[in-house]
Design an enzyme around this catalytic site. Structure first.
Site, PDB file in Angstrom:
ATOM      1  N   GLU A 115      37.674   1.210 -15.784  1.00 51.25           N
ATOM      2  CA  GLU A 115      37.391   2.151 -16.864  1.00 51.25           C
ATOM      3  C   GLU A 115      36.704   1.444 -18.022  1.00 51.25           C
ATOM      4  OE1 GLU A 115      40.812   5.499 -16.241  1.00 51.25           O
ATOM      5  OE2 GLU A 115      41.419   3.714 -17.303  1.00 51.25           O
ATOM      6  N   CYS A 128      34.502  -0.347 -25.288  1.00 53.81           N
ATOM      7  CA  CYS A 128      35.570  -1.221 -24.803  1.00 53.81           C
ATOM      8  C   CYS A 128      35.327  -1.441 -23.310  1.00 53.81           C
ATOM      9  CB  CYS A 128      36.910  -0.529 -25.059  1.00 53.81           C
ATOM     10  SG  CYS A 128      38.306  -1.491 -24.482  1.00 53.81           S
ATOM     11  N   CYS A 135      44.747  -7.050 -13.405  1.00 55.13           N
ATOM     12  CA  CYS A 135      44.921  -8.255 -14.214  1.00 55.13           C
ATOM     13  C   CYS A 135      45.952  -9.128 -13.525  1.00 55.13           C
ATOM     14  CB  CYS A 135      45.416  -7.851 -15.610  1.00 55.13           C
ATOM     15  SG  CYS A 135      45.435  -9.221 -16.800  1.00 55.13           S
ATOM     16  N   CYS A 139      51.768  -8.503 -18.845  1.00 52.65           N
ATOM     17  CA  CYS A 139      52.335  -8.187 -20.157  1.00 52.65           C
ATOM     18  C   CYS A 139      53.149  -6.900 -20.018  1.00 52.65           C
ATOM     19  CB  CYS A 139      51.229  -8.040 -21.187  1.00 52.65           C
ATOM     20  SG  CYS A 139      50.220  -9.537 -21.272  1.00 52.65           S
ATOM     21  N   CYS A 142      51.856  -3.326 -21.152  1.00 56.73           N
ATOM     22  CA  CYS A 142      50.464  -2.974 -20.825  1.00 56.73           C
ATOM     23  C   CYS A 142      50.379  -2.306 -19.467  1.00 56.73           C
ATOM     24  CB  CYS A 142      49.607  -4.233 -20.848  1.00 56.73           C
ATOM     25  SG  CYS A 142      47.920  -3.961 -20.263  1.00 56.73           S
ATOM     26  N   GLY A 195      41.813  -6.218 -17.760  1.00 59.69           N
ATOM     27  CA  GLY A 195      41.610  -7.607 -17.348  1.00 59.69           C
ATOM     28  C   GLY A 195      41.644  -8.623 -18.461  1.00 59.69           C
ATOM     29  N   SER A 249      45.796 -11.782 -28.549  1.00 62.24           N
ATOM     30  CA  SER A 249      46.904 -10.846 -28.392  1.00 62.24           C
ATOM     31  C   SER A 249      48.196 -11.598 -28.667  1.00 62.24           C
ATOM     32  CB  SER A 249      46.908 -10.279 -26.974  1.00 62.24           C
ATOM     33  OG  SER A 249      45.774  -9.491 -26.775  1.00 62.24           O
ATOM     34  N   ASN A 326      50.842   2.290 -27.423  1.00 60.37           N
ATOM     35  CA  ASN A 326      50.377   3.490 -26.724  1.00 60.37           C
ATOM     36  C   ASN A 326      51.183   3.647 -25.445  1.00 60.37           C
ATOM     37  OD1 ASN A 326      48.192   4.184 -28.513  1.00 60.37           O
ATOM     38  ND2 ASN A 326      47.219   2.316 -27.777  1.00 60.37           N
ATOM     39  N   CYS A 369      44.172   1.726 -26.160  1.00 62.15           N
ATOM     40  CA  CYS A 369      44.425   0.340 -25.735  1.00 62.15           C
ATOM     41  C   CYS A 369      45.606   0.267 -24.793  1.00 62.15           C
ATOM     42  CB  CYS A 369      44.888  -0.531 -26.892  1.00 62.15           C
ATOM     43  SG  CYS A 369      43.781  -0.719 -28.201  1.00 62.15           S
TER      44      CYS A 369
END
Ligand code: SAH
Ligand code: SF4
Length: 388
Positions: A115, A128, A135, A139, A142, A195, A249, A326, A369
Protein backbone atom coordinates in the site's frame (compact mmCIF):
# COMPACT_ATOMS: atom_id res chain seq x y z
CA UNK A 1 -17.85 6.67 4.84
CA UNK A 2 -15.26 5.50 2.41
CA UNK A 3 -15.43 5.49 -1.32
CA UNK A 4 -13.62 3.23 -3.69
CA UNK A 5 -13.45 5.71 -6.49
CA UNK A 6 -13.56 4.56 -10.04
CA UNK A 7 -10.14 4.51 -11.60
CA UNK A 8 -9.47 6.67 -14.57
CA UNK A 9 -9.78 4.10 -17.32
CA UNK A 10 -6.41 4.86 -18.89
CA UNK A 11 -4.64 3.82 -15.70
CA UNK A 12 -5.86 0.31 -16.22
CA UNK A 13 -6.07 0.10 -19.97
CA UNK A 14 -2.42 -0.31 -20.88
CA UNK A 15 -1.46 -3.85 -21.78
CA UNK A 16 1.14 -5.31 -19.47
CA UNK A 17 4.21 -7.12 -20.65
CA UNK A 18 4.65 -10.08 -18.44
CA UNK A 19 7.85 -11.63 -19.74
CA UNK A 20 10.53 -11.27 -17.09
CA UNK A 21 12.85 -11.32 -20.08
CA UNK A 22 11.99 -7.68 -20.66
CA UNK A 23 13.69 -5.70 -17.88
CA UNK A 24 11.83 -2.70 -16.51
CA UNK A 25 13.55 0.62 -17.19
CA UNK A 26 11.79 2.15 -14.19
CA UNK A 27 14.09 1.88 -11.19
CA UNK A 28 17.35 1.51 -13.12
CA UNK A 29 20.16 3.81 -12.05
CA UNK A 30 21.34 6.23 -14.72
CA UNK A 31 24.36 4.00 -15.38
CA UNK A 32 22.20 0.92 -15.76
CA UNK A 33 19.83 2.77 -18.06
CA UNK A 34 22.69 3.89 -20.27
CA UNK A 35 24.05 0.35 -20.40
CA UNK A 36 20.58 -0.92 -21.35
CA UNK A 37 20.34 1.58 -24.19
CA UNK A 38 23.78 0.68 -25.48
CA UNK A 39 22.85 -3.00 -25.29
CA UNK A 40 19.86 -2.13 -27.48
CA UNK A 41 22.18 -0.78 -30.15
CA UNK A 42 22.59 2.89 -29.25
CA UNK A 43 26.18 3.82 -30.24
CA UNK A 44 28.45 4.37 -27.23
CA UNK A 45 29.11 7.99 -28.14
CA UNK A 46 25.37 8.71 -28.05
CA UNK A 47 24.90 6.85 -24.78
CA UNK A 48 24.90 9.86 -22.47
CA UNK A 49 22.56 11.88 -24.67
CA UNK A 50 20.05 9.04 -25.13
CA UNK A 51 20.17 8.24 -21.42
CA UNK A 52 19.22 11.84 -20.62
CA UNK A 53 16.43 11.84 -23.14
CA UNK A 54 14.90 8.60 -21.94
CA UNK A 55 15.38 9.59 -18.28
CA UNK A 56 13.48 12.81 -18.90
CA UNK A 57 10.62 10.95 -20.61
CA UNK A 58 10.35 8.50 -17.73
CA UNK A 59 10.70 10.85 -14.79
CA UNK A 60 10.07 14.39 -15.99
CA UNK A 61 7.13 13.61 -18.22
CA UNK A 62 5.96 10.29 -16.81
CA UNK A 63 5.42 8.57 -20.15
CA UNK A 64 4.36 4.94 -20.11
CA UNK A 65 5.00 3.97 -23.72
CA UNK A 66 8.13 4.05 -25.80
CA UNK A 67 6.09 5.40 -28.65
CA UNK A 68 5.68 8.72 -26.83
CA UNK A 69 9.45 9.35 -26.86
CA UNK A 70 9.28 11.64 -29.86
CA UNK A 71 12.94 12.64 -29.93
CA UNK A 72 14.02 9.02 -30.51
CA UNK A 73 13.79 7.53 -33.99
CA UNK A 74 10.83 5.29 -34.68
CA UNK A 75 13.23 2.37 -35.12
CA UNK A 76 14.88 2.90 -31.77
CA UNK A 77 11.49 3.22 -30.05
CA UNK A 78 10.42 -0.09 -31.60
CA UNK A 79 13.67 -1.81 -30.59
CA UNK A 80 13.37 -0.58 -27.02
CA UNK A 81 9.76 -1.67 -26.92
CA UNK A 82 10.81 -5.16 -27.88
CA UNK A 83 13.53 -5.37 -25.26
CA UNK A 84 12.28 -3.46 -22.25
CA UNK A 85 9.27 -2.47 -20.19
CA UNK A 86 8.14 0.81 -18.63
CA UNK A 87 6.09 -0.58 -15.83
CA UNK A 88 4.53 0.59 -12.62
CA UNK A 89 2.94 -1.75 -10.08
CA UNK A 90 -0.65 -2.58 -10.94
CA UNK A 91 -3.36 -0.62 -9.12
CA UNK A 92 -5.74 -3.05 -7.45
CA UNK A 93 -7.87 -0.46 -5.66
CA UNK A 94 -7.74 3.22 -4.91
CA UNK A 95 -9.70 4.43 -1.92
CA UNK A 96 -10.35 8.06 -1.15
CA UNK A 97 -11.04 9.08 2.45
CA UNK A 98 -13.54 11.78 3.33
CA UNK A 99 -10.52 13.90 4.34
CA UNK A 100 -8.95 13.58 0.88
CA UNK A 101 -6.35 10.95 1.81
CA UNK A 102 -5.87 8.43 -0.99
CA UNK A 103 -4.80 4.87 -0.37
CA UNK A 104 -3.54 2.74 -3.21
CA UNK A 105 -3.40 -1.02 -3.00
CA UNK A 106 -0.78 -2.11 -5.51
CA UNK A 107 0.10 -5.49 -6.92
CA UNK A 108 3.72 -6.24 -7.69
CA UNK A 109 5.44 -9.12 -9.43
CA UNK A 110 4.71 -12.42 -7.75
CA UNK A 111 1.17 -11.27 -6.96
CA UNK A 112 2.17 -9.61 -3.68
CA UNK A 113 0.42 -6.48 -2.55
CA UNK A 114 1.61 -3.30 -0.89
CA UNK A 115 0.00 0.00 0.00
CA UNK A 116 0.94 3.62 -0.54
CA UNK A 117 -0.92 6.58 0.94
CA UNK A 118 -1.18 10.15 -0.33
CA UNK A 119 -1.96 12.78 2.28
CA UNK A 120 -2.92 16.25 1.02
CA UNK A 121 -2.36 19.15 3.40
CA UNK A 122 -2.60 22.88 2.98
CA UNK A 123 1.06 23.54 2.35
CA UNK A 124 2.17 20.17 1.02
CA UNK A 125 1.17 16.78 -0.28
CA UNK A 126 2.95 13.80 1.19
CA UNK A 127 3.22 10.33 -0.25
CA UNK A 128 3.85 7.60 2.28
CA UNK A 129 5.79 4.92 0.47
CA UNK A 130 6.32 1.22 1.30
CA UNK A 131 9.75 -0.37 1.07
CA UNK A 132 8.95 -4.03 1.79
CA UNK A 133 6.04 -6.45 1.57
CA UNK A 134 5.53 -7.04 5.27
CA UNK A 135 8.38 -6.51 7.70
CA UNK A 136 10.92 -8.72 9.45
CA UNK A 137 10.41 -6.75 12.64
CA UNK A 138 7.55 -7.29 15.02
CA UNK A 139 6.75 -3.99 16.72
CA UNK A 140 3.83 -4.90 18.92
CA UNK A 141 1.66 -1.87 18.09
CA UNK A 142 2.11 -2.08 14.29
CA UNK A 143 -0.23 -3.87 11.94
CA UNK A 144 2.49 -4.42 9.32
CA UNK A 145 4.54 -6.13 12.03
CA UNK A 146 2.00 -8.96 12.22
CA UNK A 147 2.81 -9.86 8.63
CA UNK A 148 6.05 -11.73 8.03
CA UNK A 149 8.41 -10.32 5.46
CA UNK A 150 7.55 -11.52 2.02
CA UNK A 151 10.20 -9.64 0.12
CA UNK A 152 11.98 -6.35 -0.43
CA UNK A 153 10.54 -4.07 -3.06
CA UNK A 154 12.78 -3.33 -6.01
CA UNK A 155 13.86 0.25 -6.64
CA UNK A 156 11.42 0.25 -9.57
CA UNK A 157 8.54 -0.77 -7.33
CA UNK A 158 9.39 1.99 -4.86
CA UNK A 159 9.71 4.66 -7.55
CA UNK A 160 6.60 3.16 -9.17
CA UNK A 161 4.56 4.26 -6.15
CA UNK A 162 5.60 7.86 -6.78
CA UNK A 163 4.84 7.60 -10.48
CA UNK A 164 1.42 6.09 -9.85
CA UNK A 165 0.53 8.86 -7.44
CA UNK A 166 1.61 11.52 -9.92
CA UNK A 167 -0.37 9.77 -12.66
CA UNK A 168 -3.41 9.80 -10.41
CA UNK A 169 -2.96 13.46 -9.45
CA UNK A 170 -2.46 14.37 -13.11
CA UNK A 171 0.78 16.02 -12.16
CA UNK A 172 3.04 15.46 -15.16
CA UNK A 173 4.12 18.75 -16.71
CA UNK A 174 3.28 19.76 -20.24
CA UNK A 175 5.93 19.52 -22.91
CA UNK A 176 8.65 22.12 -22.39
CA UNK A 177 7.82 22.62 -18.70
CA UNK A 178 9.77 20.97 -15.89
CA UNK A 179 8.99 19.55 -12.50
CA UNK A 180 10.48 22.54 -10.76
CA UNK A 181 7.24 24.42 -9.96
CA UNK A 182 6.84 25.25 -6.30
CA UNK A 183 3.17 24.38 -5.86
CA UNK A 184 3.39 20.65 -6.18
CA UNK A 185 0.59 18.30 -5.28
CA UNK A 186 3.13 15.60 -4.46
CA UNK A 187 5.80 17.63 -2.70
CA UNK A 188 7.07 15.33 0.05
CA UNK A 189 7.87 11.67 0.52
CA UNK A 190 8.00 9.73 3.75
CA UNK A 191 9.36 6.19 3.88
CA UNK A 192 6.79 5.30 6.50
CA UNK A 193 4.65 2.74 4.75
CA UNK A 194 5.11 -0.99 5.04
CA UNK A 195 8.56 -2.28 5.90
CA UNK A 196 11.85 -1.23 7.43
CA UNK A 197 13.61 0.91 4.80
CA UNK A 198 17.12 0.25 6.11
CA UNK A 199 16.63 -3.49 5.62
CA UNK A 200 16.11 -2.75 1.95
CA UNK A 201 19.02 -0.38 1.78
CA UNK A 202 19.98 -0.68 -1.89
CA UNK A 203 16.43 -0.58 -3.20
CA UNK A 204 15.58 2.46 -1.09
CA UNK A 205 18.82 4.23 -1.97
CA UNK A 206 18.44 3.72 -5.71
CA UNK A 207 14.79 4.76 -5.62
CA UNK A 208 15.45 7.91 -3.61
CA UNK A 209 18.32 8.86 -5.94
CA UNK A 210 15.82 8.73 -8.78
CA UNK A 211 13.29 10.78 -6.81
CA UNK A 212 15.91 13.43 -6.03
CA UNK A 213 17.44 13.60 -9.51
CA UNK A 214 17.17 17.19 -10.74
CA UNK A 215 16.42 16.12 -14.31
CA UNK A 216 13.46 14.02 -13.27
CA UNK A 217 11.08 13.92 -10.32
CA UNK A 218 13.39 16.43 -8.71
CA UNK A 219 12.33 16.38 -5.07
CA UNK A 220 14.73 18.01 -2.65
CA UNK A 221 16.35 15.63 -0.17
CA UNK A 222 14.94 17.86 2.56
CA UNK A 223 11.46 16.88 1.47
CA UNK A 224 12.13 13.18 1.88
CA UNK A 225 12.12 11.50 5.29
CA UNK A 226 13.34 7.99 5.93
CA UNK A 227 11.89 6.44 9.07
CA UNK A 228 13.72 3.63 10.81
CA UNK A 229 12.90 1.54 13.83
CA UNK A 230 16.59 1.80 14.78
CA UNK A 231 18.88 -0.29 12.57
CA UNK A 232 21.86 1.36 14.20
CA UNK A 233 24.73 0.10 11.99
CA UNK A 234 23.05 1.47 8.87
CA UNK A 235 22.05 4.91 10.14
CA UNK A 236 25.31 6.71 9.35
CA UNK A 237 25.52 4.96 6.01
CA UNK A 238 22.01 6.16 5.20
CA UNK A 239 23.13 9.70 5.92
CA UNK A 240 26.09 9.39 3.62
CA UNK A 241 24.66 7.36 0.75
CA UNK A 242 21.00 8.39 0.72
CA UNK A 243 21.16 11.77 2.43
CA UNK A 244 17.47 12.30 3.19
CA UNK A 245 16.02 13.54 6.45
CA UNK A 246 15.89 10.95 9.22
CA UNK A 247 13.08 9.91 11.52
CA UNK A 248 13.56 7.48 14.39
CA UNK A 249 10.73 5.37 15.76
CA UNK A 250 11.58 5.80 19.42
CA UNK A 251 8.27 5.10 21.20
CA UNK A 252 9.86 4.21 24.53
CA UNK A 253 12.26 5.97 26.86
CA UNK A 254 13.56 2.97 28.77
CA UNK A 255 14.98 -0.27 27.44
CA UNK A 256 12.37 -2.26 29.35
CA UNK A 257 9.48 -0.52 27.59
CA UNK A 258 11.16 -0.15 24.20
CA UNK A 259 12.11 -3.86 24.23
CA UNK A 260 8.43 -4.75 24.26
CA UNK A 261 7.29 -2.12 21.73
CA UNK A 262 10.16 -2.12 19.24
CA UNK A 263 11.92 -5.49 19.70
CA UNK A 264 14.94 -4.43 17.61
CA UNK A 265 15.82 -2.54 20.80
CA UNK A 266 17.09 -5.82 22.24
CA UNK A 267 19.78 -5.74 19.59
CA UNK A 268 20.55 -2.00 19.64
CA UNK A 269 19.32 -0.35 22.80
CA UNK A 270 18.22 3.21 23.50
CA UNK A 271 21.68 4.44 24.40
CA UNK A 272 23.30 2.97 21.26
CA UNK A 273 20.52 4.43 19.16
CA UNK A 274 20.93 7.90 20.67
CA UNK A 275 24.64 7.79 19.94
CA UNK A 276 23.94 6.91 16.30
CA UNK A 277 21.62 9.93 16.15
CA UNK A 278 24.30 12.21 17.55
CA UNK A 279 26.67 10.92 14.88
CA UNK A 280 24.22 11.36 11.98
CA UNK A 281 25.93 13.25 9.15
CA UNK A 282 24.86 16.86 8.53
CA UNK A 283 22.84 17.07 11.73
CA UNK A 284 22.06 20.74 12.43
CA UNK A 285 19.31 23.05 13.58
CA UNK A 286 18.05 23.29 10.04
CA UNK A 287 18.27 19.54 9.55
CA UNK A 288 16.77 17.99 12.62
CA UNK A 289 16.04 14.38 13.38
CA UNK A 290 12.37 13.61 13.92
CA UNK A 291 11.65 11.31 16.84
CA UNK A 292 8.38 9.48 16.39
CA UNK A 293 6.52 8.55 19.50
CA UNK A 294 3.29 6.58 19.41
CA UNK A 295 0.96 7.42 22.29
CA UNK A 296 -0.22 4.21 23.95
CA UNK A 297 -2.59 4.46 26.86
CA UNK A 298 -0.87 3.59 30.14
CA UNK A 299 2.21 2.17 28.41
CA UNK A 300 4.52 5.05 27.48
CA UNK A 301 2.49 8.22 27.99
CA UNK A 302 3.16 9.40 31.57
CA UNK A 303 4.68 12.74 32.59
CA UNK A 304 7.75 10.79 33.70
CA UNK A 305 8.06 9.38 30.16
CA UNK A 306 7.85 12.88 28.69
CA UNK A 307 10.59 14.10 31.02
CA UNK A 308 12.81 11.11 30.23
CA UNK A 309 12.26 11.71 26.54
CA UNK A 310 13.41 15.31 26.79
CA UNK A 311 16.47 14.22 28.72
CA UNK A 312 17.33 11.50 26.21
CA UNK A 313 17.42 13.80 23.21
CA UNK A 314 19.26 16.59 24.99
CA UNK A 315 21.76 18.14 22.62
CA UNK A 316 20.32 16.54 19.47
CA UNK A 317 18.68 18.96 17.01
CA UNK A 318 15.29 17.30 17.09
CA UNK A 319 11.56 17.46 16.51
CA UNK A 320 9.22 15.12 18.29
CA UNK A 321 6.30 13.73 16.39
CA UNK A 322 3.59 12.46 18.71
CA UNK A 323 1.43 9.89 16.94
CA UNK A 324 -1.88 8.96 18.56
CA UNK A 325 -2.02 5.18 18.31
CA UNK A 326 -4.05 4.05 15.33
CA UNK A 327 -6.02 0.95 16.20
CA UNK A 328 -6.35 -2.12 14.02
CA UNK A 329 -8.36 -5.33 14.51
CA UNK A 330 -6.93 -7.29 17.42
CA UNK A 331 -4.41 -4.65 18.47
CA UNK A 332 -3.30 -5.08 22.08
CA UNK A 333 -3.25 -1.33 22.86
CA UNK A 334 -5.52 1.68 23.27
CA UNK A 335 -4.87 5.22 22.14
CA UNK A 336 -3.95 7.66 24.95
CA UNK A 337 -6.63 10.20 25.78
CA UNK A 338 -6.39 13.63 24.16
CA UNK A 339 -5.82 15.21 27.58
CA UNK A 340 -2.89 12.87 28.18
CA UNK A 341 -1.43 13.58 24.74
CA UNK A 342 -1.75 17.32 25.34
CA UNK A 343 -0.12 17.10 28.77
CA UNK A 344 2.73 15.08 27.30
CA UNK A 345 3.15 17.54 24.43
CA UNK A 346 3.18 20.42 26.87
CA UNK A 347 6.19 19.00 28.75
CA UNK A 348 8.06 18.43 25.51
CA UNK A 349 7.18 21.92 24.22
CA UNK A 350 8.29 23.58 27.42
CA UNK A 351 11.67 21.91 27.01
CA UNK A 352 11.96 23.74 23.69
CA UNK A 353 11.05 21.04 21.18
CA UNK A 354 8.41 21.37 18.53
CA UNK A 355 6.08 18.44 19.10
CA UNK A 356 3.27 18.41 16.60
CA UNK A 357 0.67 15.78 17.27
CA UNK A 358 0.14 13.93 14.03
CA UNK A 359 -3.54 14.12 13.19
CA UNK A 360 -4.64 10.66 12.14
CA UNK A 361 -5.55 10.83 8.45
CA UNK A 362 -7.61 8.52 6.32
CA UNK A 363 -8.89 6.55 9.29
CA UNK A 364 -12.07 5.56 7.52
CA UNK A 365 -9.99 3.68 4.95
CA UNK A 366 -7.40 2.27 7.40
CA UNK A 367 -4.72 4.46 5.85
CA UNK A 368 -3.18 5.90 9.01
CA UNK A 369 0.34 5.14 10.24
CA UNK A 370 0.85 1.55 11.18
CA UNK A 371 -2.45 0.32 9.76
CA UNK A 372 -1.11 -0.87 6.44
CA UNK A 373 -1.11 -4.52 5.77
CA UNK A 374 -2.04 -6.31 2.62
CA UNK A 375 -5.31 -8.12 2.72
CA UNK A 376 -4.03 -11.06 0.66
CA UNK A 377 -1.21 -11.74 3.03
CA UNK A 378 -3.11 -10.91 6.20
CA UNK A 379 -1.55 -13.29 8.61
CA UNK A 380 -3.32 -16.43 9.45
CA UNK A 381 0.24 -17.36 10.19
CA UNK A 382 1.32 -17.32 13.79
CA UNK A 383 3.24 -14.23 14.80
CA UNK A 384 6.84 -15.01 13.99
CA UNK A 385 9.52 -14.91 16.59
CA UNK A 386 11.88 -12.05 16.05
CA UNK A 387 14.02 -12.55 13.00
CA UNK A 388 16.42 -9.59 12.98
N1 SAH B 1 9.48 0.64 9.63
C1 SAH B 1 9.73 2.00 9.75
C2 SAH B 1 8.78 2.88 8.95
C3 SAH B 1 7.34 2.50 8.85
S1 SAH B 1 6.26 2.85 10.19
C4 SAH B 1 9.67 2.40 11.21
O1 SAH B 1 9.25 1.61 12.02
O2 SAH B 1 10.11 3.51 11.51
C5 SAH B 1 6.03 4.61 10.29
C6 SAH B 1 5.72 5.07 11.70
O3 SAH B 1 4.41 4.66 12.14
C7 SAH B 1 6.70 4.49 12.70
O4 SAH B 1 7.10 5.46 13.64
C8 SAH B 1 5.86 3.44 13.36
O5 SAH B 1 6.39 3.09 14.60
C9 SAH B 1 4.52 4.10 13.44
N2 SAH B 1 3.41 3.19 13.70
C10 SAH B 1 3.36 1.87 13.45
N3 SAH B 1 2.16 1.36 13.85
C11 SAH B 1 1.44 2.39 14.35
C12 SAH B 1 0.11 2.49 14.87
N4 SAH B 1 -0.70 1.45 14.93
N5 SAH B 1 -0.29 3.72 15.28
C13 SAH B 1 0.51 4.79 15.17
N6 SAH B 1 1.77 4.74 14.67
C14 SAH B 1 2.23 3.56 14.26
FE1 SF4 C 1 8.23 -2.89 10.79
FE2 SF4 C 1 8.16 -0.22 11.26
FE3 SF4 C 1 6.01 -1.76 11.73
FE4 SF4 C 1 8.15 -1.97 13.29
S1 SF4 C 1 6.83 -0.14 13.06
S2 SF4 C 1 6.96 -3.70 12.45
S3 SF4 C 1 9.80 -1.68 11.83
S4 SF4 C 1 6.93 -1.37 9.76
Amino acid sequence: MSATAALTPDLLALPRKTAAAQPNLIGMTREALRAALIAAGVPERQGKMRERQVWAWLYERGVREFDAMSNLSKDLRATLDGLYRIERPEIVTRQVSKDGTRKYLLRIEGGHEVEAVYIPEEDRGTLCVSSQVGCTLTCSFCHTGTQTLVRNLTAGEIVGQILICRDDLGEWPEEGATNAGDKRLLSNIVLMGMGEPLYNFDGVRDAMKIAMDGEGISLSRRRITLSTSGVVPLIARAGEEIGTMLAISLHGTTDAVRDTLVPINKKWNVETLMQACRDYPRLSNSERITFEYVMLDGVNDSDADAKRLVKLIEGIPAKINLIPFNPWPGAPYQRSSWERIEAFAEIVNRAGYASPVRTPRGQDIMAACGQLKSETERARKARPSETV
